[in-house]
Scaffold this motif. Structure first.
Motif, PDB file in Angstrom:
ATOM      1  N   GLN A 571     -35.998 -28.990 -18.656  1.00 26.71           N
ATOM      2  CA  GLN A 571     -36.470 -27.663 -18.261  1.00 26.71           C
ATOM      3  C   GLN A 571     -37.989 -27.598 -18.330  1.00 26.71           C
ATOM      4  OE1 GLN A 571     -34.652 -24.942 -17.064  1.00 26.71           O
ATOM      5  NE2 GLN A 571     -36.750 -24.362 -16.547  1.00 26.71           N
ATOM      6  N   ASN A 587     -41.724 -24.425  -9.003  1.00 27.44           N
ATOM      7  CA  ASN A 587     -40.372 -24.443  -8.442  1.00 27.44           C
ATOM      8  C   ASN A 587     -40.369 -24.953  -7.007  1.00 27.44           C
ATOM      9  OD1 ASN A 587     -38.365 -23.602 -10.372  1.00 27.44           O
ATOM     10  ND2 ASN A 587     -39.350 -21.598 -10.401  1.00 27.44           N
ATOM     11  N   ARG A 609     -31.257 -25.261  -8.555  1.00 31.18           N
ATOM     12  CA  ARG A 609     -31.193 -24.638  -9.874  1.00 31.18           C
ATOM     13  C   ARG A 609     -31.786 -23.244  -9.785  1.00 31.18           C
ATOM     14  NH1 ARG A 609     -33.289 -28.686 -14.570  1.00 31.18           N
ATOM     15  NH2 ARG A 609     -33.327 -26.705 -15.692  1.00 31.18           N
ATOM     16  N   ALA A 611     -32.072 -19.069 -11.611  1.00 32.25           N
ATOM     17  CA  ALA A 611     -31.914 -18.132 -12.730  1.00 32.25           C
ATOM     18  C   ALA A 611     -31.333 -16.846 -12.174  1.00 32.25           C
ATOM     19  CB  ALA A 611     -33.256 -17.865 -13.398  1.00 32.25           C
ATOM     20  N   THR A 619     -31.414 -13.706 -18.617  1.00 29.44           N
ATOM     21  CA  THR A 619     -31.515 -14.784 -17.647  1.00 29.44           C
ATOM     22  C   THR A 619     -30.348 -15.733 -17.848  1.00 29.44           C
ATOM     23  OG1 THR A 619     -33.932 -14.645 -17.585  1.00 29.44           O
ATOM     24  CG2 THR A 619     -32.939 -16.700 -16.824  1.00 29.44           C
ATOM     25  N   PRO A 621     -28.854 -19.223 -16.395  1.00 25.73           N
ATOM     26  CA  PRO A 621     -29.063 -20.366 -15.503  1.00 25.73           C
ATOM     27  C   PRO A 621     -27.808 -20.646 -14.677  1.00 25.73           C
ATOM     28  CG  PRO A 621     -29.735 -20.889 -17.750  1.00 25.73           C
ATOM     29  CD  PRO A 621     -28.967 -19.604 -17.807  1.00 25.73           C
ATOM     30  N   CYS A 636     -22.454 -20.502 -12.787  1.00 24.26           N
ATOM     31  CA  CYS A 636     -23.243 -20.169 -13.980  1.00 24.26           C
ATOM     32  C   CYS A 636     -22.497 -20.648 -15.218  1.00 24.26           C
ATOM     33  CB  CYS A 636     -23.515 -18.675 -14.057  1.00 24.26           C
ATOM     34  SG  CYS A 636     -24.555 -18.047 -12.723  1.00 24.26           S
ATOM     35  N   ALA A 655     -35.165 -21.994 -10.652  1.00 23.08           N
ATOM     36  CA  ALA A 655     -35.304 -22.061 -12.112  1.00 23.08           C
ATOM     37  C   ALA A 655     -35.503 -23.476 -12.648  1.00 23.08           C
ATOM     38  CB  ALA A 655     -34.088 -21.424 -12.773  1.00 23.08           C
ATOM     39  N   TRP A 656     -36.024 -24.398 -11.837  1.00 24.25           N
ATOM     40  CA  TRP A 656     -36.453 -25.649 -12.457  1.00 24.25           C
ATOM     41  C   TRP A 656     -37.583 -25.338 -13.449  1.00 24.25           C
ATOM     42  CZ3 TRP A 656     -35.331 -25.819  -7.100  1.00 24.25           C
ATOM     43  CH2 TRP A 656     -34.289 -26.682  -6.729  1.00 24.25           C
ATOM     44  N   LEU A 658     -39.305 -22.098 -15.701  1.00 23.61           N
ATOM     45  CA  LEU A 658     -39.134 -20.753 -16.238  1.00 23.61           C
ATOM     46  C   LEU A 658     -40.351 -20.385 -17.072  1.00 23.61           C
ATOM     47  CD1 LEU A 658     -35.448 -20.957 -17.577  1.00 23.61           C
ATOM     48  CD2 LEU A 658     -36.190 -19.855 -15.451  1.00 23.61           C
ATOM     49  N   TRP A 668     -32.604 -27.083 -24.075  1.00 25.49           N
ATOM     50  CA  TRP A 668     -32.242 -28.166 -23.177  1.00 25.49           C
ATOM     51  C   TRP A 668     -32.528 -29.487 -23.878  1.00 25.49           C
ATOM     52  CZ3 TRP A 668     -34.574 -23.656 -21.906  1.00 25.49           C
ATOM     53  CH2 TRP A 668     -33.990 -22.884 -20.893  1.00 25.49           C
TER      54      TRP A 668
END
Length: 741
Positions: A571, A587, A609, A611, A619, A621, A636, A655-656, A658, A668
């Motif tokens: 992440q 992103n 990916r 969010a 949020t 993912p 999800c 969302a690669w 955030l 992660w």
């Protein structure tokens, strides 16, 4: 701390291709996580300005989530259920307050201007003066479900506001057009202001400020177009609306109330010539409430006269909106009820003796003897509330743990060994998860542990305690060092500061080099750590373009090849959404490298990916699966979700990468924290602590802020939020010595 030569990544040559940084420098910085970010991405609150003044910001509509009602009734989304629960809570609070003989029990020691303000409030509350509601009341509360929903897939639904007739919308749109405002605001304005919306806007054009995203400049222009020379900066309609708006903006920054002097300063900055009179008028009209919380008596008569006077002096005069005032007072009452309830004679000694660690044993013993307990510790300490839940269930109690995120729920389920014992807090309160409610509407529980407690805002906290029956034990568990809630308030910090209950501090350290680094940050030290397995790597960069290049290289090649962590388990976290190396640019670059495509589903492709934001501050993912006429289909965390087409732009984003606020409560295997040069002003100790702690096995820092990083860790603590909960807790219970373990 292990530092690599400039430009190198762990196990990777410096020649990897990167196609994303070409236009990175074209966007001006927009650090929504920093003190001057002007707007909030989905799921985040707007951050304060550097001088503490009001900053325009908005959060998106609450959205979607699984919720089904009684048989044959239309399904309620999770967000609808949350809103319904909030409305029901406020109705109960207002009914209880209406039964009292006197006004709000706050502000008994006022004089001068403060006394005038309080007198105005009491005149309104006593009925001697009309209190015109500035914001229209919500629609009738729909029934709250008490059973779990049917299995997914779930069609996401936006919460339905009060329906406005086409005629009403058309008449409002006509007024808006006459004032030069977008006619598209007709629907929201009609829904918010009711059937008389068009008439209200003609009489008081500044009512437009009640709509999300509308600022004073737009409202002033609208008013001038409608009223002409009849309006001016000191028009009472304008000053009342501005006072409410200032407090709404403060709430977006986490405050539940503001010092009256700060409100007057903000009004003066908006051209109001007599801010004092403006505040008094706003109070008299019921737009805001006034409070002064402080000790009623001097606690130490042996102090010198001057010191004693200071010790017994009441606090500052505060102004607040009724929704947060009611929530904080209800929350304080509910916490006091929990403190005074419970089976104080329960014997959990055998369960404590079997606990996996001394800290877990202390937590079990404290929970046996008290109705409310605070538990603090880092990521490794999450095993202790899990042990408490397992022990309580072993004793035959209905025990449950509620986490802030789906990822937190997953980790708690693993720690307890009982998936049914872990829920998300939002799912529990909405009825989508957990045991449901009893015949009195209380959650069917004996013990509830709330993890990630710093993410708890006052309105959610009030809903929570109102949902707990007498005798239920509540444990608030979390890491005080992380970023606070997206909503208004600082419940966990206020409970700790007020010493309202026993506190058990974990002695379980976070393991490994990452844990050692983060622990040092928590006390203001950025230490070098030994990382023989490349657990912590620093990648120096010269500018934002290089930061984007190195980030893509790390995620796509270096971390997978050198450490065996795949790209989907890494992440990226950065300071803001805008700027040359914010989440938007990152992103775009990561999508081009990891999942290129035309974005044929409203900017998204299968495999992206994302969010998903079912409600502000949350949020989730996910990964894009497909799209059709029904909407965008997501996976999800194993739950299929369908987001309607008209909700995609507001509640789904790539969302690669955030922000740290979005990543709070999740972890992660690997994290890449990006710190370009323009990120320096957005750094603080809680931000660094939160971001650096998101990686379980590995942390890469793309470092371009030089000495700003250690300076932020050492010198920039959490920003103070102005709230009333601590004073209310201290007044209702008195300070208790914390139980430090």
């Amino acid at each position: 701390m292990t530092a690599l030569p400039r430009g190198e990544s762990p196990g990777s040559p410096a020649t990897d291709d990167d196609t994303a940084a070409a236009d990175a420098a074209s966007e001006a910085p927009d650090h929504d996580d920093s003190h001057d970010g002007p707007r909030a991405e989905p799921g985040e609150r707007a951050e304060p300005s550097a001088d503490g003044g009001a900053v325009a910001g908005e959060a998106p509509d609450g959205g979607p989530g699984p919720e089904s009602g009684a048989e044959g009734a239309p399904a309620l989304s999770e967000a609808e259920a949350e809103i319904a629960a909030q409305r029901e809570l406020r109705e109960r609070i207002e009914k209880r307050k209406a039964e009292k003989d006197g006004p709000i029990d706050a502000g008994g020691k006022l004089s001068g201007t403060a006394a005038d303000l309080l007198a105005a409030v009491r005149a309104v509350e006593g009925g001697q003066k009309p209190a015109t509601a500035f914001y229209d009341s919500p629609a009738p509360t729909p029934a709250r479900r008490t059973t779990a929903p049917a299995p997914a897939p779930v069609r996401e639904q936006a919460p339905a506001p009060r329906a406005a007739s086409p005629e009403s919308v058309a008449s409002v749109a006509a007024v808006l057009s006459a004032g030069g405002a977008p006619a598209a605001l007709g629907g929201p304005a009609a829904a918010l202001l009711g059937d008389r919306a068009a008439e209200l806007l003609r009489e008081d054009p500044w009512q437009l400020l009640a709509l999300p995203g509308v600022g004073p400049e737009q409202a002033d222009g609208f008013a001038r177009a409608l009223l002409g020379a009849a309006c001016g900066p000191d028009d009472e309609r304008r000053t009342a609306a501005l006072t409410g708006w200032v407090l709404e903006q403060a709430a977006l920054r986490g405050h539940t109330a503001l010092d009256a002097d700060r409100v007057r300063e903000a009004l003066a900055g908006r051209g109001v010539s007599d801010p004092e009179a403006a505040v008094q008028h706003a109070v008299a009209e019921g737009v805001v409430l006034v409070f002064q919380d402080g000790p009623e008596e001097q606690e130490d008569q042996e102090q010198g006269d001057e010191e004693a006077a200071e010790a017994g002096a009441p606090g500052p005069v505060l102004l607040g909106l009724d929704r947060y005032a009611l929530a904080e007072e209800s929350l304080a009452d509910g916490l006091a009820r929990l403190v005074n309830g419970g089976d104080k004679e329960a014997d959990w000694s055998e369960a404590a003796a079997a606990a996996p660690s001394p800290s877990a044993a202390e937590l079990i013993r404290a929970s046996a003897a008290h109705g409310l307990v605070a538990h603090t510790g880092g990521e490794a300490a999450r095993a202790e509330p899990a042990a408490l839940i397992a022990a309580a269930r072993g004793l035959g109690l209905r025990a449950l743990g509620a986490a802030h995120s789906v990822d937190g729920r997953r980790r708690l389920a693993q720690d307890t060994g009982a998936p049914e014992a872990a829920v998300t807090l939002a799912g529990l309160l909405s009825g989508a998860e957990g045991p449901g409610r009893d015949e009195e509407g209380a959650l069917a529980l004996d013990l509830l542990v709330v993890l990630d407690a710093p993410q708890l805002d006052v309105e959610t906290g009030a809903m929570l305690v109102e949902s707990l029956g007498d005798g239920v034990r509540l444990v608030l568990s979390g890491d005080p060092g992380v970023l606070g809630s997206a909503g208004a308030g600082q419940v966990f910090a206020d409970v700790l500061a007020a010493r309202a209950c026993p506190r058990v501090s974990s002695r379980t350290p976070d393991p490994g080099p990452v844990g050692e680094l983060v622990s040092g940050i928590g006390i203001g030290e950025l230490n070098q750590v030994e990382a023989p397995g490349k657990e912590v790597v620093i990648v120096p960069v010269r500018d934002a373009g290089e930061a984007v290049h190195r980030t893509v290289q790390l995620v796509a090649d270096s971390v997978p090849r050198a450490l065996g962590v795949p790209s989907e388990d890494t992440q990226v976290i950065t300071v803001g959404h805008g700027g040359a190396a914010g989440t938007r640019v990152l992103n775009e670059a990561l999508k081009q490298r990891l999942n290129p495509g035309p974005g044929r589903f409203g900017g998204f492709d299968p495999g992206d990916r994302v969010a998903h934001v079912p409600a502000p501050g949350r949020t989730v993912p996910g990964v894009v699966v497909s799209a059709d006429a029904e909407g965008l289909h997501l996976d999800c965390a194993g739950t299929p979700v369908v987001v309607p087409q008209d909700r995609v732009a507001d509640s789904v984003r790539h969302a690669w990468a955030l922000s740290a606020h979005q990543a709070a409560g999740m972890r992660w295997p690997a994290a890449v924290v990006v710190l370009p040069g323009d990120a320096a002003r957005g750094l603080s100790r809680p931000w660094v602590y939160t971001a650096f702690g998101r990686g379980e096995r590995h942390l890469s820092v793309v470092h371009g802020v030089d000495q700003a990083l250690p300076r932020a860790v050492a010198e920039v603590p959490a920003q103070e939020r102005s709230t009333r909960l601590r004073a209310l807790l201290e007044a209702s219970q008195g300070a208790q010595e914390p139980v430090e373990r």
